[in-house]
Design a protein around this motif. Structure first.
Motif, mmCIF file in Angstrom:
data_model
loop_
_atom_site.group_PDB
_atom_site.id
_atom_site.type_symbol
_atom_site.label_atom_id
_atom_site.label_comp_id
_atom_site.label_asym_id
_atom_site.label_seq_id
_atom_site.Cartn_x
_atom_site.Cartn_y
_atom_site.Cartn_z
ATOM 1 N N LEU A 1 0.829 -1.208 0.000
ATOM 2 C CA LEU A 1 0.000 0.000 0.000
ATOM 3 C C LEU A 1 0.864 1.258 0.000
ATOM 4 N N VAL A 2 1.977 1.224 0.714
ATOM 5 C CA VAL A 2 2.894 2.364 0.681
ATOM 6 C C VAL A 2 3.482 2.525 -0.720
ATOM 7 N N MET A 3 3.837 1.418 -1.351
ATOM 8 C CA MET A 3 4.388 1.469 -2.711
ATOM 9 C C MET A 3 3.391 2.095 -3.677
ATOM 10 N N THR A 4 2.143 1.640 -3.628
ATOM 11 C CA THR A 4 1.159 2.175 -4.578
ATOM 12 C C THR A 4 0.880 3.650 -4.317
ATOM 13 N N ARG A 5 0.909 4.056 -3.062
ATOM 14 C CA ARG A 5 0.723 5.478 -2.777
ATOM 15 C C ARG A 5 1.882 6.289 -3.328
ATOM 16 N N ASN A 6 3.112 5.834 -3.044
ATOM 17 C CA ASN A 6 4.288 6.590 -3.486
ATOM 18 C C ASN A 6 4.408 6.645 -5.004
ATOM 19 N N GLU A 7 4.026 5.555 -5.653
ATOM 20 C CA GLU A 7 4.144 5.484 -7.112
ATOM 21 C C GLU A 7 2.866 5.943 -7.816
ATOM 22 N N ARG A 8 1.888 6.370 -7.025
ATOM 23 C CA ARG A 8 0.615 6.864 -7.551
ATOM 24 C C ARG A 8 -0.081 5.825 -8.441
ATOM 25 N N LEU A 9 -0.189 4.607 -7.882
ATOM 26 C CA LEU A 9 -0.843 3.506 -8.571
ATOM 27 C C LEU A 9 -2.167 3.182 -7.883
ATOM 28 N N ASP A 10 -3.135 2.759 -8.647
ATOM 29 C CA ASP A 10 -4.377 2.231 -8.097
ATOM 30 C C ASP A 10 -4.044 0.875 -7.468
ATOM 31 N N PRO A 11 -4.275 0.663 -6.168
ATOM 32 C CA PRO A 11 -3.895 -0.603 -5.528
ATOM 33 C C PRO A 11 -4.544 -1.836 -6.145
ATOM 34 N N THR A 12 -5.641 -1.652 -6.869
ATOM 35 C CA THR A 12 -6.300 -2.811 -7.466
ATOM 36 C C THR A 12 -5.708 -3.199 -8.819
#
Length: 344
Positions: free
Chosen positions: A181-192
């Protein structure tokens, strides 16, 4: 990292994030924060939401909304339960069969072609991290067949299922879910959106989320660490090797000459063994070629068709085994790397 094994995934890649060791404050969640869907009212979910708030600054409603979109996958649990290796009762040629899955003409040719297509990135990685290009190529080849099979499972589903519905490894996958979840936030990715192995490994090199935070690099200079981009994947794998102690210019493994009277089981074998050459010599085990001044090695036993093969593993062999804790995996990477270099 892979699954490769998947292998990979794979699954033997245990990179546990240290942040989870900090105690959590027992604070009630806001009354309007609830998780719906497959993980509603699941033990540990509220504590995980607290953790994401306290350790990573996620708003409880944000984390709850993400977990509400996760799907529990029984197939993932079934696959995890089938990972335990079967113990061999004697020589059966297991190494020969394992090796044959990866050291094929098709794989070697595709490895040489991958090297050709990504020669600039591989050259930069070798210069920066001092890891030979062929070992980076071999890892990507075994893990995802050079990007051809990166996995189809939603990472959110894999990690949430294993964090909250697989008690045996729940603590580890709870950490990996937090890192994801931290990775997707930092990389601005949709977690799904990210997809990978059933154990949560991602990209060409099959990094777990904790490995992403430790070793992934922006090798393209676009401001993102993209595990699915060949150049970023190449930089990340090379950085992984360097971070685990790769020694530039040293051998990886050499065949051992073994006296006829040596019997299997006389000495402990494996990538984590340590013997002085003088000690092995007493058992009639000597290197078939120079080790360049190295005096301490691991003793490796491979159950090959026709009888056991013995090898001496050096530090770089141990480094490869950090990617997947298996002698057969590490030896496959070594031999595939040599074959791709020779073919190129």
């Amino acid at each position: 990292m892979r699954q490769p094994l998947f292998f990979a995934a794979t699954l033997c890649v245990l990179f546990i994030a240290g942040c989870s060791s900090r105690p959590l404050k027992e604070e009630p969640l806001p009354s309007d924060v609830t998780v719906s869907g497959d993980f509603a009212n699941t033990a540990g979910v509220d504590q995980f939401i607290q953790r994401m708030r306290q350790q990573h600054g996620f708003r409880p409603a944000e984390t709850a909304a993400i977990l509400s979109r996760a799907k529990r996958q029984q197939s993932i649990i079934n696959l995890m339960n089938h990972q335990a290796p079967k113990k061999s009762t004697g020589p059966n040629g297991a190494w020969t069969r394992y090796r044959a899955k990866f050291l094929t003409d098709d794989t070697i040719n595709k490895g040489a072609a991958f090297w050709q297509r990504n020669a600039a990135a591989l050259s930069r990685a070798e210069s920066r991290y001092r890891v030979p290009a062929e070992y980076v190529v071999a890892i990507i080849g075994v893990e995802t067949h050079f990007g051809g099979f990166v996995g189809k499972t939603r990472i959110l589903d894999a990690l949430t299922t294993l964090a909250f519905a697989y008690p045996r490894r729940a603590a580890y996958f709870n950490d990996e879910l937090a890192d994801f979840l931290v990775m997707t936030r930092n990389e601005r990715l949709d977690p799904t959106q990210p997809r990978g192995s059933f154990a949560g490994a991602m990209g060409l090199g099959q990094f777990m989320p904790s490995s992403f935070h430790r070793y992934a690099v922006d090798f393209t200079g676009d401001g993102h660490r993209d595990l699915w981009n060949p150049s970023d994947a190449i930089g990340g794998v090379a950085n992984y090797f360097k971070g685990n102690g790769w020694r530039a210019g040293e051998p990886v493994a050499v065949r051992a000459n073994v006296a006829p009277e040596f019997r299997a089981g006389s000495l402990k074998t494996g990538f984590d063994t340590r013997y002085r050459l003088s000690e092995l010599a007493k058992y009639g085990i000597t290197p078939a070629q120079s080790l360049g001044g190295v005096t301490q090695v691991s003793l490796l036993e491979l159950d090959a068709k026709g009888g056991y093969e013995y090898w001496l593993g050096l530090t770089n062999f141990y480094v490869i085994s950090r990617y997947n804790h298996s002698v057969y995996y590490a030896m496959t990477i070594h031999q595939l790397a040599q074959a791709i270099r020779a073919r190129r």
